[in-house]
Design an enzyme around this catalytic site. Structure first.
Site, PDB file in Angstrom:
ATOM      1  CG  ASP A   1     146.086 130.540   9.083  1.00  0.00           C
ATOM      2  OD1 ASP A   1     146.546 130.000  10.090  1.00  0.00           O
ATOM      3  OD2 ASP A   1     146.018 130.146   7.831  1.00  0.00           O
TER       4      ASP A   1
ATOM      5  CG  ASP B   1     150.967 132.305   1.029  1.00  0.00           C
ATOM      6  OD1 ASP B   1     149.724 132.049   0.872  1.00  0.00           O
ATOM      7  OD2 ASP B   1     151.941 132.211   1.899  1.00  0.00           O
TER       8      ASP B   1
ATOM      9  CE1 TYR C   1     144.530 125.548   9.251  1.00  0.00           C
ATOM     10  CE2 TYR C   1     143.939 126.644   7.145  1.00  0.00           C
ATOM     11  CZ  TYR C   1     144.646 125.588   7.844  1.00  0.00           C
ATOM     12  OH  TYR C   1     145.963 125.485   7.261  1.00  0.00           O
TER      13      TYR C   1
ATOM     14  CD  GLU D   1     144.205 128.571   3.732  1.00  0.00           C
ATOM     15  OE1 GLU D   1     145.035 127.682   3.439  1.00  0.00           O
ATOM     16  OE2 GLU D   1     144.452 129.286   5.161  1.00  0.00           O
TER      17      GLU D   1
ATOM     18  CG  ASP E   1     147.619 132.371   4.936  1.00  0.00           C
ATOM     19  OD1 ASP E   1     148.447 132.119   4.430  1.00  0.00           O
ATOM     20  OD2 ASP E   1     147.113 131.719   5.632  1.00  0.00           O
TER      21      ASP E   1
END
Length: 397
Positions: free
Chosen positions: A186, A116, A182, A61, A59
């Protein structure tokens, strides 16, 4: 540095898909460890470990408020039950990680991957392969179309995931414990969902569908649209003449290049709707250009002469240089055929236990109706399931 957090999660990976946890089944265990990687040496060491994994959950961010390109703030990796956070602001040597992304024998599992993939393209000039998007997998497994990560985890594991850091500042340092938790969760839950989705799709003979659709996504991501093709994304294109469409094509291509070079959002140059209006009106001078709705005086001062030059080019272009006319809305008879095709598709989706939206899209049906040939999106695994029936319904088979 290592973080230690506590989270509530389902410890039984053998639980059947869609079997929700009861209150007394939920176990509260600490996440044993989550390694924060902020040096090239530690990243390289762990890439060697990840190379032995059966699959990787990944993932990102990022921040994309004032830029054309996304700015990576954090990369998350889940492998063999362990969790890793990579600080891209501290890494200079990505060679081992990039090689891992390209390893064809290690699936990379991501949820809702489109943005992404842009991050990967910017950082690594490649996209993860083979890629398996759990949002697509869930739709093919009959769990629903376009499921958010939060809904996917609730549907598969019966766990509520807090999303309080969604709009967090991922470029801030140090990251807060809340941000790290957080981000880490994921890839924790992706590691638990992937085997369940894979098992479900294998049981219904649809695993190859998942692989095929995700391969299409990565192929498209590796070959992004050219600047001169952007205008085709704008709605109501059919309302413009071919010459006006050519003007819009030139405006959008210039705007795309300008936004990339200055690394600012497209709308900070000129918004789509303004490009459309300029092409529709095809102004002759700065006075007429100034009357275009929502075109700011600042944009006119900066870009006015250039915009008029593009319009002049469109006005004098040879007919052979103009793009093909955009398709007009369907006729009443074609609209009726579209409804019949949708009904056929919904029945096929129900029989296959997949979300109807993942089986066929309106634009593909319209292309079939207009051209009389099956579009690429309805070939592959979709052809025997619904494509051949659509061709028969259209009278082209």
């Amino acid at each position: 540095m290592a973080y230690h957090w506590v989270a509530s999660w389902n410890t039984s990976t053998a639980a059947p898909l869609l079997t929700h946890l009861k209150d007394d089944d939920a176990l509260t265990d600490p996440l044993e460890s989550c390694l924060y990687i902020d040096s090239d040496s530690v990243l390289n060491e762990n890439c060697a470990i990840w190379a032995q994994a059966e699959f990787l959950a990944i993932d990102t961010e990022f921040i994309r408020t004032d830029t054309f390109y996304p700015i990576a703030g954090l990369l998350q990796v889940g492998a063999a039950g362990r969790l890793y956070l990579i600080d891209p602001l501290k890494i200079s040597d990505w060679s081992a990680f990039t090689e891992l992304l390209r390893r064809q024998d290690i699936p990379k599992v991501i949820h809702s991957c489109s943005e992404d993939l842009e991050v990967f393209q910017v950082l690594f000039q490649c996209v993860p392969q083979p890629l398996l998007d759990t949002q697509i997998g869930a739709a093919l497994a009959g769990l629903g179309f376009g499921l958010s990560y939060q809904k996917l985890i609730m549907e598969c594991l019966g766990i509520h995931v807090e999303k309080g850091e969604t709009r967090s500042d991922w470029l801030r340092r140090p990251l807060s414990e809340s941000q790290c938790t957080y981000a880490a969760l994921d890839v924790l839950y992706l590691q638990k969902v992937y085997p369940l989705l894979k098992q479900r799709l294998e049981a219904k003979g649809a695993l190859s569908w998942w692989l095929e659709d995700c391969a299409t996504i990565t192929t498209q991501a590796e070959s992004p649209a050219l600047p001169q093709d952007y205008y085709q994304r704008i709605k109501s294109l059919w309302k413009l003449s071919q010459r006006q469409q050519y003007a819009l094509q030139q405006l959008c291509a210039w705007r795309e290049i300008e936004a990339k070079e200055r690394n600012i959002p497209r709308g900070r140059v000129i918004k789509d709707a303004v490009c459309f209006e300029v092409a529709r009106q095809m102004p002759n001078d700065l006075g007429q250009l100034g009357r275009v709705k929502d075109l700011s005086p600042g944009s006119i001062r900066r870009y006015g002469d250039l915009i008029l030059e593009l319009i002049s080019k469109a006005r004098s272009a040879a007919d052979t240089d103009l793009p093909a006319a955009a398709p007009k809305p369907l006729t009443p008879a074609q609209t009726q055929l579209l409804k019949q095709m949708k009904a056929l598709g919904e029945a096929a989706a129900e029989a296959a236990d997949v979300a109807p939206e993942v089986l066929l899209k309106k634009r593909d049906l319209e292309e079939l109706i207009r051209a009389g040939v099956l579009p690429p999106a309805l070939s592959g695994w979709r052809k025997p399931l619904v494509g051949d029936g659509l061709l028969r319904l259209s009278g082209k088979n």
